[in-house]
Design a protein around this motif. Structure first.
Motif, PDB file in Angstrom:
ATOM      1  N   GLY A  79      41.758  39.096  49.495  1.00  0.00           N
ATOM      2  CA  GLY A  79      42.221  37.969  48.718  1.00  0.00           C
ATOM      3  C   GLY A  79      42.551  38.382  47.299  1.00  0.00           C
ATOM      4  N   VAL A  80      42.914  37.381  46.499  1.00  0.00           N
ATOM      5  CA  VAL A  80      43.331  37.607  45.113  1.00  0.00           C
ATOM      6  C   VAL A  80      42.464  36.750  44.194  1.00  0.00           C
ATOM      7  CG1 VAL A  80      45.201  37.268  43.455  1.00  0.00           C
ATOM      8  CG2 VAL A  80      45.690  38.222  45.709  1.00  0.00           C
ATOM      9  N   ILE A  81      42.056  37.335  43.088  1.00  0.00           N
ATOM     10  CA  ILE A  81      41.317  36.634  42.045  1.00  0.00           C
ATOM     11  C   ILE A  81      42.146  36.752  40.768  1.00  0.00           C
ATOM     12  CG2 ILE A  81      39.205  36.612  40.651  1.00  0.00           C
ATOM     13  CD1 ILE A  81      37.794  37.851  43.122  1.00  0.00           C
ATOM     14  N   THR A  82      42.366  35.630  40.095  1.00  0.00           N
ATOM     15  CA  THR A  82      43.134  35.681  38.845  1.00  0.00           C
ATOM     16  C   THR A  82      42.228  35.422  37.665  1.00  0.00           C
ATOM     17  OG1 THR A  82      43.724  33.340  39.014  1.00  0.00           O
ATOM     18  CG2 THR A  82      45.285  34.928  39.912  1.00  0.00           C
ATOM     19  N   SER A  83      42.628  36.010  36.543  1.00  0.00           N
ATOM     20  CA  SER A  83      41.865  35.797  35.305  1.00  0.00           C
ATOM     21  C   SER A  83      42.785  35.298  34.228  1.00  0.00           C
ATOM     22  CB  SER A  83      41.183  37.087  34.852  1.00  0.00           C
ATOM     23  OG  SER A  83      42.111  38.121  34.683  1.00  0.00           O
TER      24      SER A  83
END
Length: 77
Positions: free
Chosen positions: A73-77
């Protein structure tokens, strides 16, 4: 962390960047962690756009997971 996987991630990000640039934004790869998550930072107009989560989830994350089995998955900051 595999340099090959990082290269594949960057290649996919390069494919979506023209659309982001057209809207005044960009995306930066921060890291690919040991749990299989890609950490991204949305930049420019994409950083504060309410639609950026849809862009990440429906566009970037879907494509990364489809093309790279190691991506969870992808985690954004």
């Amino acid at each position: 962390m595999s340099a090959e996987i990082l290269s594949q991630i960057e290649d996919i990000l390069d494919q979506v960047r023209p659309a982001l640039h057209a809207d005044g934004g960009d995306v930066e790869l921060i890291e690919f962690d040991e749990d299989g998550f890609v950490h991204l930072e949305m930049q420019g107009a994409c950083g504060g756009c309410p639609m950026s989560m849809a862009t990440v989830t429906l566009g970037i994350e879907a494509e990364l997971c489809r093309q790279i089995p190691e991506v969870e998955g992808v985690i954004t900051s």
